[in-house]
Design an enzyme around this catalytic site. Sequence first.
Site, short mmCIF file in Angstrom:
data_model
loop_
_atom_site.label_atom_id
_atom_site.label_comp_id
_atom_site.label_asym_id
_atom_site.label_seq_id
_atom_site.Cartn_x
_atom_site.Cartn_y
_atom_site.Cartn_z
N ARG A 173 0.82 -1.21 0.00
CA ARG A 173 0.00 0.00 0.00
C ARG A 173 0.86 1.27 0.00
O ARG A 173 0.55 2.26 0.66
CB ARG A 173 -0.97 0.00 1.20
CG ARG A 173 -1.89 -1.20 1.23
CD ARG A 173 -2.81 -1.25 0.01
NE ARG A 173 -3.58 -2.49 0.00
CZ ARG A 173 -3.24 -3.59 -0.69
NH1 ARG A 173 -2.14 -3.60 -1.43
NH2 ARG A 173 -4.00 -4.66 -0.66
N SER A 223 -11.11 -0.61 3.13
CA SER A 223 -10.30 -1.18 4.22
C SER A 223 -9.68 -0.06 5.04
O SER A 223 -8.93 0.76 4.51
CB SER A 223 -9.21 -2.08 3.65
OG SER A 223 -9.76 -3.19 2.99
N GLU A 293 -4.73 2.35 6.85
CA GLU A 293 -4.55 2.35 5.40
C GLU A 293 -5.23 3.58 4.81
O GLU A 293 -4.72 4.21 3.90
CB GLU A 293 -5.14 1.09 4.78
CG GLU A 293 -5.05 1.04 3.27
CD GLU A 293 -5.59 -0.26 2.71
OE1 GLU A 293 -6.36 -0.19 1.73
OE2 GLU A 293 -5.26 -1.33 3.24
#
Length: 316
Positions: A173, A223, A293
Amino acid sequence: MSVREKMLEILEGIDIRFKEPLHSYSYTKVGGEADYLVFPRNRFELARVVKFANQENIPWMVLGNASNIIVRDGGIRGFVILCDKLNNVSVDGYTIEAEAGANLIETTRIALRHSLTGFEFACGIPGSVGGAVFMNAGAYGGEIAHILQSCKVLTKDGEIETLSAKDLAFGYRHSAIQESGAVVLSVKFALAPGTHQVIKQEMDRLTHLRELKQPLEYPSCGSVFKRPVGHFAGQLISEAGLKGYRIGGVEVSEKHAGFMINVADGTAKDYEDLIQSVIEKVKEHSGITLEREVRILGESLSVAKMYAGGFTPCKR
């Protein structure tokens, strides 16, 4: 001449909206106003906006489809640039080239129509191509780093550069763009020839899994947490007894504890408070510290009220 007058003169012809609420552009349905919300039609208009902002010391940022962000209730000062009009996608052999504002899911469907394989993992990931590169989006074992051939960017100084996957230093990420301040303009994806029916079956399978496991019927930011090494964030949250845990109008999804959903006119503060509370409770229960995230942008409502009527010019 005021900043606004100068802006309208120098950026004539560009779609600029003043004091525009951002909640209607966000998947979470929260967020305050942008001082200046800009919709460039092409990379040249984008470059003009960035040049003007830099010259005037006005902060600026680019948002993709705002699918994995939370905009604070006080909004964002300076320019917010939405690139959804930069959305051309072309196919050349086994290569797909997509502009930054192209919808990621639609781009995977274009790959399907041309029987190109490698993009199936992204068939249900909301957001833009540019945002997907920015965060190295991924799911079900695949990620953007696996298929990116090259990426054209506009540097924070207004120069256009072409970067390789190596230049982007992809991680979980993460991409180097997060530190460089560059803006993704377009991306080339290197795919492989496949069988249409096989590709479609895999995309249908992944879409079914997503619909089965994720609370797609509610506004959310996707998420919320990165996957801790050796664990799953949703499982840790569930084991801490936090499914259904709610602050204000936002709650931890009963369907998938890794998601936080806006169930009753929640605010960005509700999201932030819930995220922080979940981090603390999971740490207390398992000893593991969850890492966000989702990106949180802008100012709180209290800070925004302090500077109502303007902003303090600053370097980006």
